[in-house]
Write an enzyme that holds these catalytic residues in place. Structure first.
Site, short mmCIF file in Angstrom:
data_model
loop_
_atom_site.label_atom_id
_atom_site.label_comp_id
_atom_site.label_asym_id
_atom_site.label_seq_id
_atom_site.Cartn_x
_atom_site.Cartn_y
_atom_site.Cartn_z
N GLU A 1 2.33 -9.64 6.90
CA GLU A 1 3.31 -9.36 7.94
C GLU A 1 3.25 -10.35 9.09
OE1 GLU A 1 2.69 -5.27 9.01
OE2 GLU A 1 3.20 -4.56 7.01
N GLU B 1 -4.18 -2.78 9.31
CA GLU B 1 -3.38 -3.35 10.40
C GLU B 1 -3.98 -3.08 11.77
OE1 GLU B 1 0.71 -1.94 9.91
OE2 GLU B 1 0.45 -2.13 7.74
N LYS C 1 10.12 5.38 6.68
CA LYS C 1 10.51 4.20 5.89
C LYS C 1 11.63 4.62 4.95
CE LYS C 1 5.88 2.08 5.72
NZ LYS C 1 4.60 2.08 4.98
N ASP D 1 -3.46 0.81 11.90
CA ASP D 1 -3.08 1.51 10.66
C ASP D 1 -4.20 1.25 9.66
OD1 ASP D 1 -2.08 2.57 8.35
OD2 ASP D 1 -0.35 1.23 8.19
N HIS E 1 -3.07 -6.06 2.52
CA HIS E 1 -2.15 -7.08 3.03
C HIS E 1 -2.81 -8.44 3.17
CE1 HIS E 1 0.70 -3.94 5.06
NE2 HIS E 1 0.64 -3.84 3.75
N ASP F 1 1.63 8.19 7.29
CA ASP F 1 2.55 7.33 6.54
C ASP F 1 2.47 7.75 5.07
OD1 ASP F 1 3.85 5.29 5.19
OD2 ASP F 1 2.51 3.70 5.81
N GLU G 1 -2.77 5.26 12.51
CA GLU G 1 -1.98 5.66 11.33
C GLU G 1 -2.88 5.78 10.10
OE1 GLU G 1 1.46 3.12 10.89
OE2 GLU G 1 1.45 3.36 8.72
N SER H 1 0.87 -1.18 0.00
CA SER H 1 0.00 0.00 0.00
C SER H 1 0.90 1.23 0.00
CB SER H 1 -0.94 -0.02 1.21
OG SER H 1 -0.21 0.09 2.41
N LYS I 1 8.05 0.04 14.11
CA LYS I 1 6.93 -0.77 13.64
C LYS I 1 7.51 -1.87 12.76
CE LYS I 1 2.57 -0.08 11.17
NZ LYS I 1 2.22 0.44 9.83
N HIS J 1 9.24 -1.01 9.03
CA HIS J 1 9.44 -2.02 7.98
C HIS J 1 8.44 -1.75 6.84
CE1 HIS J 1 6.04 -4.85 9.67
NE2 HIS J 1 5.65 -3.60 9.55
P1 PGA Z 1 3.25 -1.24 2.90
O1 PGA Z 1 2.36 -0.96 4.15
O2 PGA Z 1 4.60 -1.62 3.34
O3 PGA Z 1 2.51 -2.35 2.22
O4 PGA Z 1 3.23 0.03 2.08
C1 PGA Z 1 2.81 -0.77 5.42
C2 PGA Z 1 2.11 0.41 5.99
O5 PGA Z 1 1.16 0.95 5.40
O6 PGA Z 1 2.49 0.86 7.06
ZN ZN Z 2 0.93 2.56 6.96
#
Ligand code: PGA
Ligand code: ZN
Length: 420
Positions: A204, A161, A337, A240, A151, A312, A285, A47, A388, A365
């Site tokens: 995950e 999440e 990230k 999230d 996911h 994010d 998030e 995403s 995270k 991650h």
């Molecule tokens: P992604 O999602 O690594 O699939 O982009 C993780 C997140 O949204 O935090």
């Molecule tokens: Zn996110």
């Protein structure tokens, strides 16, 4: 003392989804002529934010490998202790703002491998090389317990999440094992509640049940409560939403397929506020889509004193996006990230800007990961209060177990970071 880059090599390896990604090995030579090799791999998102660095050049990982061969002579001879110069060179060699020529995954893997080689040459752990001082703090791990959205699949929730954080932990190892306990408990609760639950997991390592959006949160909140009583420390649920992935921009509506309901912006805000209230969420998030700074600001105004509101896809680890957020008071936390922005130097700039403005930087991650453990060191080096990085699964525990090792190494100097 010096550490001159003497070799650069890349290969195609697997990520946790079975997709190809890039791993880089950088060799550096010190002034005694000794060689040290740093190795790092890039993760990948499902995403992704629209404004992230492009992960790979057109042609994918294979093209990225060709590019590495092409640029190797230009990096050769640079000082690996001068990370800023190396990263600036990578940007110049690419020449585009979103790193579409080399790929942000290519540059980030090189950037991290250079730092790791430099740390080896200094004979110190990566967190110390990058942190450069004493008094390191360990982050609170935030882990994914139930997965949905992009996911997962089928009848999983739309919310991406359902996370846990052991806010009362006094040690990182205690926090890690407490999160794992919640993950286990939720699995047991699902099995008990529904005999057709297959114990299937999503990207995950999070459980992937057939359950509605709020129902999943009820299970998680109950598990947090039970585990909290068992271990005697506070354990809190978090979310999230990755709301951009179920936002319909044409209709300006959030589409929850699981319950066949839509919510406009006001309804979405009320929904999030009610979840924060009812389930005492510690952290939320991407509750709104990735361009709605005003919506974020309204939520932060109403709930920011009791809950972390984190961007994010909104910020994509980009200081220019974060500056907009700071001006509009959009949030009080930011996901960090490295591959969203493409170099360690730019990642560090986002962390520093966040801290200067009292935003909690959350090192993170991606859903597609490798066993690379670099982010564990980044969290410690840069005093990030949270990391995270999942709860279970080889590519997630690679980071968590590294934190346990760092805690052991720091001995009685190990401290948990202040959370708020
Ligand atoms: P992604 O999602 O690594 O699939 O982009 C993780 C997140 O949204 O935090
Ligand atoms: Zn996110």
């Amino acid at each position: 003392m010096e550490a001159v880059i003497s070799s650069l090599k890349a290969r195609k390896i697997l990520d946790s989804r079975g997709n190809p990604t890039i791993e880089v090995e950088v060799g550096v030579r010190d002034n005694k002529g000794d060689l040290f090799y740093g190795r790092a791999a890039a993760p990948s998102g499902a995403s992704k934010g629209k404004l992230e660095a492009v992960d790979f050049p057109a042609g994918g990982v294979d093209k990225a490998l060709e590019k590495v061969i092409e640029i190797a002579p230009k990096l050769s001879g640079l000082d690996a202790f001068d990370q800023a110069r190396v990263d600036e060179t990578l940007r110049e060699l690419d020449g585009t703002p979103n790193l579409s020529v080399l790929g942000g995954n290519t540059t980030v893997a090189i950037s991290m491998a250079v730092a790791k080689a430099a740390a080896l040459a200094k004979k110190m752990p990566l967190y110390q090389h990058l942190g450069g001082r004493e008094g390191f703090e360990l982050p609170y791990p935030l882990g994914n317990v139930i997965g949905g959205g992009k996911h997962a699949g089928g009848y999983a929730p739309d919310i991406q999440e359902y996370l846990v954080i052991a806010t009362g932990a006094r040690k990182v190892s205690e926090a890690i094992f407490t999160n794992a306990r919640v993950h286990k408990k939720v699995g047991e609760m699902f099995s008990e509640a529904n005999s057709s639950f297959t114990r299937g997991k999503s990207d995950e390592g999070a459980w992937s049940p057939n359950i509605c959006n709020e129902g999943a949160l009820e299970f998680l909140a109950e598990a947090c409560e039970l585990v909290s009583q068992e271990v005697g420390i506070e354990v809190r649920p978090a979310l999230d939403l990755a709301a951009s992935s179920f936002y319909d921009s044409e209709r300006d509506l959030y589409v929850y397929k699981r319950e066949a309901v839509t919510r406009d912006r006001g309804e979405q805000l009320d929904f999030i506020l009610s979840l924060i209230e009812k389930f005492k969420l510690f952290y939320v998030e991407d509750p709104l889509h990735e361009t709605d700074f005003e919506g974020f600001a309204e939520l932060t105004r109403k709930a920011g004193n009791k809950c972390l509101i984190c961007g994010d896809d909104l910020f994509v680890t980009n200081v220019r996006r974060l500056e907009i957020g700071i001006r509009s008071k959009a949030a009080n936390a930011i996901i960090i990230k490295p591959n969203q922005i493409g170099t360690l130097t730019d990642t560090f700039k986002a962390v520093e800007l966040a801290k200067r403005n009292k935003y909690v930087p959350v090192i993170s991650h991606r859903s597609g990961e490798t066993t690379d453990e670099t982010i564990a060191h980044l969290a410690v080096a840069w005093h990030c209060p949270m990391i995270k990085t999942g709860v279970v699964g080889g590519e997630r525990i690679a980071k968590l177990n590294e934190l346990i090792r760092i805690e052991e190494e720091l001995g009685n100097k190990a401290r948990m970071s202040g959370l708020r």
